[in-house]
Write an enzyme that holds these catalytic residues in place. Structure first.
Site, PDB file in Angstrom:
ATOM      1  N   ASP A  18      34.575  43.261  41.159  1.00 43.55           N
ATOM      2  CA  ASP A  18      36.050  42.710  40.933  1.00 43.55           C
ATOM      3  C   ASP A  18      35.530  41.137  40.025  1.00 43.55           C
ATOM      4  O   ASP A  18      34.718  40.567  40.535  1.00 43.55           O
ATOM      5  CB  ASP A  18      36.659  42.488  42.012  1.00 43.55           C
ATOM      6  CG  ASP A  18      38.120  42.046  41.655  1.00 43.55           C
ATOM      7  OD1 ASP A  18      38.940  42.795  40.949  1.00 43.55           O
ATOM      8  OD2 ASP A  18      38.484  40.859  41.729  1.00 43.55           O
ATOM      9  N   TYR A 129      39.987  46.340  31.953  1.00 40.15           N
ATOM     10  CA  TYR A 129      39.986  44.798  32.099  1.00 40.15           C
ATOM     11  C   TYR A 129      38.443  44.609  32.273  1.00 40.15           C
ATOM     12  O   TYR A 129      37.856  43.875  31.484  1.00 40.15           O
ATOM     13  CB  TYR A 129      40.751  44.272  33.125  1.00 40.15           C
ATOM     14  CG  TYR A 129      41.005  42.786  33.310  1.00 40.15           C
ATOM     15  CD1 TYR A 129      41.797  42.215  32.375  1.00 40.15           C
ATOM     16  CD2 TYR A 129      39.986  42.028  33.968  1.00 40.15           C
ATOM     17  CE1 TYR A 129      41.992  40.773  32.144  1.00 40.15           C
ATOM     18  CE2 TYR A 129      40.204  40.670  34.137  1.00 40.15           C
ATOM     19  CZ  TYR A 129      41.276  40.048  33.265  1.00 40.15           C
ATOM     20  OH  TYR A 129      41.317  38.713  33.262  1.00 40.15           O
ATOM     21  N   HIS A 195      43.408  39.221  45.262  1.00 37.31           N
ATOM     22  CA  HIS A 195      43.226  38.337  44.166  1.00 37.31           C
ATOM     23  C   HIS A 195      42.145  37.184  44.424  1.00 37.31           C
ATOM     24  O   HIS A 195      41.932  35.931  43.608  1.00 37.31           O
ATOM     25  CB  HIS A 195      44.578  37.764  43.690  1.00 37.31           C
ATOM     26  CG  HIS A 195      45.437  38.625  43.197  1.00 37.31           C
ATOM     27  ND1 HIS A 195      45.285  39.626  42.143  1.00 37.31           N
ATOM     28  CD2 HIS A 195      46.686  38.863  43.707  1.00 37.31           C
ATOM     29  CE1 HIS A 195      46.272  40.370  42.038  1.00 37.31           C
ATOM     30  NE2 HIS A 195      47.081  40.028  42.826  1.00 37.31           N
TER      31      HIS A 195
END
Length: 315
Positions: A18, A129, A195
């Site tokens: 991530d 992404y 996040h």
């Protein structure tokens, strides 16, 4: 390695990935945080799927490797990104974080090389992404091929393929496949530490533990070479990094050459110097009148002398 090449055998290590960054793709974002979590397939093959209508999230495997770093992006974070991630350029600078550089790439390479191959990067929305952004950062350093021996899959595609056929209503609201939505749907609660790069990686691992053996089969069949991922953006510079001159620097000197003195080599057709037989500014041919007049005068003089000699025979 071909663009559609599959791993030479079953994927041995899943590298859950991530990235947090300064903004969305259109803003040419830079990485502010990354986390890689390496899990061997053995840790997933022995798991049983969680049971019950709202099972609790499974505990991560005991044996795993993790690399988590904050990165100085070198550009301002968008307000939305800072609000979501809790990171800003000022905060990262205050903590002395370093940029995404060759040392960091070597660190990632070293981390991967400690894992059994083949490796497969797994990221949620990775095709749109994380993978393109990572490729862009590598390309900016001239290290675009640094991770070309890895494979990659997007976990959204995997989850859509693994979801039971009748689980979504044709006439109901469209099902969300955001990481938070999938986690909540499976385990009845929001994922902790959303996040943050590490929090999202752990949430993704929990989601992939939902049907681990089916996931491994899907990954083996659909993993693609990381080398096939296109960078999210390409930045060209003119300060020594691009050996080819731009259109501006190539055309401006040529345009100026015709307006300046003869020392410039842009004008390849110099005008010839005036002939020494021509008077400057005189029409062509006027310079021939003087020699022609002299020749006529000499001819006339010879003729007159010849005529006089004929008129005086006695001499």
């Amino acid at each position: 390695m071909g663009s559609r090449a599959l791993p030479p055998g079953p994927v041995q290590t899943l590298i859950f990935l991530d990235l947090e960054a300064t903004g969305l793709p259109f803003s040419q974002p830079k990485i502010t945080e990354l986390c890689l979590l390496a899990v061997h397939r053995y840790a997933l093959e022995g798991l049983s799927a969680p049971q019950g209508p709202s099972p609790t999230a499974p505990v991560p495997p005991r044996v795993l490797d993790k690399l988590s770093l904050c990165v100085a992006p070198g550009k301002v974070c968008s307000p939305a990104a800072s609000e979501i991630t809790g990171l800003s350029t000022a905060v990262l600078a205050a903590h002395g974080r370093r940029a995404f550089d060759a040392d960091l790439v070597n660190l990632i390479r070293t981390f991967l090389q400690r894992q059994p191959q083949p490796w497969c990067l797994v990221a949620h929305n990775g095709d749109r992404y994380d993978f393109p952004l990572l490729r862009a950062e590598l390309a900016l350093l001239g290290l675009a091929s640094a991770l070309d021996d890895a494979f990659c899959v997007d976990s959204i595609a995997a989850l859509k393929a693994l979801e039971p056929t009748g689980s979504s209503s044709e006439h109901g609201p469209r099902k969300s496949y955001s990481l938070g939505s999938v986690y909540t749907r499976l385990y009845g609660q929001a994922p902790p530490d959303s996040h943050t790069a590490e929090g999202d990686v752990l949430a993704l691992l929990s989601v992939c533990q939902w049907r681990p053996r089916a996931l491994l089969r899907w990954v083996d069949a659909h993993a693609k070479p990381f080398s096939t991922v296109k960078p999210m953006y390409v930045i060209t510079t003119s300060t020594g990094t691009n050996p080819r001159p731009s259109a501006v620097t190539a055309t401006v000197p040529l345009a100026r050459a015709s307006d300046t003195g003869p020392n410039l080599r842009g004008d390849r057709s110099p005008k010839p110097a005036p002939s020494p037989k021509m008077c400057p500014g005189a029409p062509p041919g006027e310079g021939l009148l003087a020699p022609l007049g002299l020749l006529a005068f000499l001819t006339l003089a010879v003729a007159m002398l010849y005529g006089l000699s004929l008129a005086m025979p006695g001499q």
